[in-house]
Design an enzyme around this catalytic site. Structure first.
Site, PDB file in Angstrom:
ATOM      1  CG  ASP A  19       7.645 -19.520  39.746  1.00  0.00           C
ATOM      2  OD1 ASP A  19       7.445 -18.394  39.255  1.00  0.00           O
ATOM      3  OD2 ASP A  19       6.745 -20.229  40.212  1.00  0.00           O
ATOM      4  CD  GLU A  20       6.370 -24.118  38.842  1.00  0.00           C
ATOM      5  OE1 GLU A  20       6.261 -25.286  39.218  1.00  0.00           O
ATOM      6  OE2 GLU A  20       5.470 -23.289  38.972  1.00  0.00           O
ATOM      7  CB  VAL A  21      10.630 -20.049  32.545  1.00  0.00           C
ATOM      8  CG1 VAL A  21      10.399 -19.487  31.160  1.00  0.00           C
ATOM      9  CG2 VAL A  21      10.679 -18.948  33.575  1.00  0.00           C
TER      10      VAL A  21
END
Lengths: 549, 490
Positions: free
Chosen positions: B285-287
């Site tokens: 997530d949330e790279v």
């Protein structure tokens, strides 16, 4: 870098900062400002003393050689139990349970503080007295080589000085205890620094109350406002009217405070310089009273018939005032504090309106349709009753708003969220002392760092003369009990209430949220190490995590 | 095949007692008939026994341990009865396909202790609505002591949760102590000794969970959320650039280096032997692409691969490699929905966890339409703000209320309660989790039609919470009121 702290501590703090800087937060949209965690030049002091100078010169403290003693000039001695038990408590806070560390270390490597001398300067040590609102609370103390002086004029304040002293002690990188040469002159900004707990909506076991008194002492709170009864239950066991708790408590044995319990709470608080102000809220908020005291409450009517439900205390019966006189006589003896809180908030007039006897009474007394006048009638009679017990009284703001005639020493508590500044202005303009709780209702929870909101409140930011501002004697953090019991009270309260504590203790110009964050983070870890499950402010860790549960 | 019946009986000494025992069966079973008569159980006369025809017999570690545990829960203090009234003996029986079913049935037997049916036989007819009923705990933002996690597993069992999704590591700290890469926790944990999970700690947790029918799925979130990894594994993270020079800060895992995949392979191999569960959560997530974008080597790699400026393709490549690793370990991977959203061949994913707020049902529909299994977490983020009286918010979720085929609905394998750790540690975890997570537990276990009313659920949940207090669980109150036995610790 903070040269005032030993370098061991400095590296520790840097490590802490380095770890947390990387903790960026995601997945969250609502979001208060998050300060960067760093170090304060005031270490972990909380609340911040009025004047403090920490020098870089550090001394050793060894549990094997360190003593807290009465100085020769002090008016208190080993017979002063309040100090003796405080000495032991703070010795344990400072050294934990690891005894005899470095017992065989060579002396003279470092300068060592071996003695903390305690000096009560006033002629009367007041060791056996009960703390009061007028206590002289200024004090100063300084760290010197080889021993240390505390200079005080008054015993309960000395306890707070011990707390400050214990907060100055830190561990260097080898785990040795150290303290820097420090000068402190301290006094509280406000005399009334209170915390309200509600034991009616949920019963709070005595153990939980005692633990929170401990935490209050760590935060220099000095008033426990005990909202002991309310609509939901009547856990106070009265010796004169035992039916009140027998029928009005959640359970007549397991969910009550016996006279012994109450005494224990009061004494435990006194040993920590904390006053216990009991609140017996009337005429509203009294449903639970009615179960054990027939005819105390007003019968509500629907048309011509009683509905079977009850409203506020019935203000038109002589029996009501006979009961109140006997009851408050007992209360005034059980609770030694010079103040009793009489409540008076949120009186619902609909039941009074419905009752034909009350309607007739209103007409007879020329109140017309103004039920505020009836409320005033009741409160004035009650105040006379309580006044005759030689107690002062505190009341919620509605009593003032409704124009009830009050004794000049009445304290008005301002709790309504909207326009509390204006209310402070009005109350003080009328010449009454006041305490502020409106911005500090801690039972309202929101996501994130809401401690900042409590911290940023300035109680004296209302329009008024200096004389008016002097009438604001303090404030209270309130944790109402609708959603709170022993399971969640302590972590919900601390360290959020600590933010209020600093606002009420420290100088008006102590407003740096970033500095507060650094100190409060360490203060919360200190509370955790002392066994108080205070919740975290944000991502990070404590050397010693919570050991309970 | 459903031939592995487990049968065991419990012998009772029954005594008629007055009605009016506490309710508090939670989550609601599928079928529960209550007779009007109440019977008492006496510790001296009561025992759990294996049925004669049961395939499980004495020596079955899971049930042997459960018998002891639930005996203690049924009889908190061993009360000695001196005078007995009309005593008669009876027995109940509990039948389940597997020991795991038996455990959860047993959990109900505990609930039904004073509500045996009229013919003295207790028949549990119950089954879960969703096979995956999880709780996420985050041990990176704050370290949670092992004891806190074990205790949470106990309470999960009372609520019929069966998966602990353990978000072990993240940006702030790396408390997992790796045998192959000890520097990860030596340098990345809050403290290398006091704030780590040793391999022995983890084995203890896995075994504790197994005895309660709970799987532990570890999450090693990458390539983002890995700041703490970088401290003990040089070269793992991408150096961010400011102009032509490294800025000194680091971004996500560097996806251009094969050494990093070797590292991941070895680490995950170790993890996969330590955690027996077939699932591993890979995060994803949330790279944040900005650091990759700033790095000239990464840009060169993009050019070489012909990715243009689509950094999603780089993310895809990273995940293709990670999934290959997982495949060689014979494990199934779970990823956060972000991976599905940026992946170039999303259909190749095994299980996707939907977590974002907003129209989460839209995402569930998209993922299931691609034929990929879904775990739903969005509506059960317990750390999100809301009104205090908010358990109902978690209760009224309707997980299958998206438009899709029967097949799509079957692909929603369950849901998960997430308690992220920004503001949570051992001091406040339990009251924040319970009984709010219990609301989700019923949604994931029970029939939705039978459990749609908040007002009907309220007294039952309040009674269940009191039951939790009695078992020493720090479950916070729903509203004003009291329990017979209040919580007495701090």
């Amino acid at each position: 870098m903070n040269p005032a702290l030993g370098w061991g501590t400095t590296t520790f703090l840097l490590l802490l900062a380095a770890v947390v800087c990387h903790g960026h937060v995601e997945r969250q949209e609502q979001w208060e400002e998050v300060p960067q965690l760093g170090e304060s030049r005031f270490g972990s002091l909380w609340p911040l003393p009025q004047n403090v100078v920490i020098s870089p010169v550090a001394f050793m403290l060894r549990s094997s050689s360190f003593q807290i003693v009465h100085s020769a000039e002090s008016s208190a001695g080993p017979g002063c139990s309040i100090l003796q038990s405080a000495f032991r408590r703070y010795f344990e806070y400072m050294f934990g349970y690891t005894k005899n560390q470095g017992g065989n270390t060579k002396k003279g490597q470092d300068s060592e503080v071996t003695e903390l001398q305690v000096w009560i300067t006033s002629a009367d040590s007041e060791c056996d007295a009960y703390p009061s609102v007028t206590s002289d609370e200024s004090c100063d103390y300084s760290a010197l080589c080889c021993y240390m002086f505390l200079l005080y004029s008054y015993t309960p304040l000395l306890l707070l000085g011990l707390e400050t002293f214990s907060q100055l002690v830190y561990e260097d990188q080898y785990g040795a205890k150290k303290i820097n040469k420090t000068d402190v002159q301290d006094f509280p900004r406000f005399a009334h620094r209170g915390l309200l707990l509600d034991s009616s909506r949920h019963f709070l076991p005595v153990k939980v109350i005692l633990a929170n008194l401990e935490a209050m002492a760590m935060n220099k709170y000095n008033v426990f406002h005990w909202h002991i009864v309310d609509d939901n239950s009547f856990p106070y066991e009265s010796t004169v009217f035992p039916d009140l708790s027998r029928k009005g408590a959640y359970h007549p044995y397991t969910h009550i405070y016996t006279p012994t319990d109450v005494k224990m709470v009061i004494e435990f608080a006194r040993m920590r310089g904390i006053r216990v102000i009991s609140e017996f809220d009337t005429p509203g908020h009294t449903q639970s009273w009615g179960k054990g005291q027939m005819d105390l409450l007003t019968s509500c009517y629907s048309g011509e018939n009683p509905t079977g439900s009850f409203g506020p205390v019935n203000p038109i019966l002589n029996s009501t005032y006979d009961f109140m006189a006997k009851f408050f006589k007992e209360v005034s003896l059980v609770f030694p504090d010079t103040y009793i809180h009489l409540g008076g908030d949120e009186v619902d007039f609909t039941c009074w309106k419905s009752n034909p006897d009350i309607q007739a009474f209103m007409q007879e007394h020329g109140f017309d349709k103004d039920f505020k006048k009836l409320e005033s009638y009741y409160i004035q009679k009650l105040l006379d009753i309580v006044g005759s017990t030689k107690k002062g009284y505190m009341i919620w703001q509605e009593v003032f708003d409704n124009g009830v005639k009050l004794k000049p020493d009445t304290v008005v508590e301002v709790w309504m969220g909207s326009n509390y500044q204006e209310e402070l202005q009005n109350v003080t303009a009328a010449g009454f002392s006041t305490i502020l709780s409106a911005p500090w209702y801690l039972d309202y929870i929101s996501y994130g760092q809401d401690w900042q909101r409590y911290y940023k409140v300035e109680p004296l930011a209302f329009k008024g003369t200096d004389a008016q501002k002097k009438l604001v004697i303090g404030g209270e953090a309130c944790l109402w009990g609708e959603y709170v019991d022993a399971t969640n009270l302590t972590p919900r309260l601390w360290p959020r209430a600590s933010a209020v504590a600093e606002r009420l203790w420290s100088n008006q110009n102590v407003t740096d949220v970033g500095d507060a964050y650094n100190r409060l983070t360490q203060h919360r870890c200190r509370m955790v190490a002392r066994g108080i499950p205070a919740e975290p402010l944000f991502v990070g860790y404590c050397d010693q995590e919570y050991k309970g549960l | 095949t459903h031939t592995h019946w487990i049968l065991f009986m419990f012998l009772l000494t029954l005594q008629r007692v007055a009605p009016g025992g506490e309710a508090g069966v939670w989550p609601m079973p599928r079928k529960m008939s209550e007779g009007s008569e109440r019977y008492a159980l006496h510790p001296q006369g009561f025992s759990f026994r294996y049925g004669r025809d049961s395939s499980a017999q004495l020596g079955c570690s899971v049930l042997d341990a459960a018998f002891r545990r639930y005996f203690a829960l049924c009889f908190p203090e061993n009360t000695v009865e001196t005078d007995r009234l009309s005593v008669s003996a009876g027995h109940g029986e509990l039948t389940a396909n597997t020991v795991w079913g038996a455990l959860r049935g047993e959990s109900h037997f505990r609930d039904l202790i004073i509500r045996l049916s009229r013919n003295l036989f207790l028949k549990i007819e119950d089954f879960p609505r969703f096979q995956y009923r999880g709780i996420l705990l985050d041990t990176s933002r704050h370290f949670l002591p092992v004891r806190t996690i074990l205790k949470t597993l106990d309470v999960m069992a009372y609520n019929k949760f069966n998966v602990l999704h353990w978000h072990v590591v993240d940006d702030p700290s790396f408390p997992y102590q790796s045998q192959s890469f000890p520097d990860l926790s030596n340098k990345g944990a809050f403290h290398p000794q006091s704030h780590v999970y040793t391999q022995a700690d983890i084995r203890k947790m896995v075994s504790h969970a197994r005895l309660r029918g709970i799987r532990i799925i570890p999450e090693f979130d990458s390539p983002g959320h890995t700041q703490s990894w970088g401290k003990g594994q040089p070269g793992l993270l991408t150096p961010c650039y400011k102009g032509l020079h490294p800025s000194g800060t680091f971004g996500p895992v560097n996806p251009t280096l094969s050494t990093n995949y070797n590292f991941m392979g070895r680490l995950l191999k170790e993890v996969s032997t330590l955690f027996p569960d077939p699932y591993i959560h890979l995060g994803g997530d949330e790279v944040d692409f900005s650091c990759w974008k700033s790095n000239p080597d990464v840009r060169m790699f993009m050019k070489k691969m012909g990715f243009g400026t689509d950094y999603g393709k780089l993310g895809s490549l990273y995940f293709k490699n990670m999934m290959n690793i997982i495949e060689t370990l014979n494990k199934t991977s779970v990823v956060w929905q972000d991976v599905f959203d940026y992946h170039s061949s999303p259909k190749s994913l095994d299980v996707v966890e939907v977590w974002k707020a907003g129209c989460y049902m839209c995402e569930v529909r998209r993922v299931t339409a691609a034929g990929v299994r879904v775990i739903l977490a969005s509506p059960w983020y317990l750390d999100q703000p809301g009104p205090t009286h908010e358990w109902s918010r978690f209760y009224t979720v309707r997980p299958l209320a998206f438009t899709g085929t029967e097949h799509q609905k079957r692909l929603l394998i369950g849901g998960e309660v997430c308690l992220w750790g920004e503001y949570v540690d051992g001091t406040n975890l339990a009251p924040l989790l319970w009984p709010r997570a219990s609301a989700a537990a019923e949604r994931l276990w029970s029939d939705e039609a039978q459990t749609s009313s908040v007002s009907q659920a309220y007294p039952r949940l309040a009674a269940f919470r009191c039951k939790l207090l009695r078992r020493g669980v720090q479950a916070q109150p729903l509203f004003v009121g009291h329990c017979k036995h209040e919580y007495e610790d701090l």
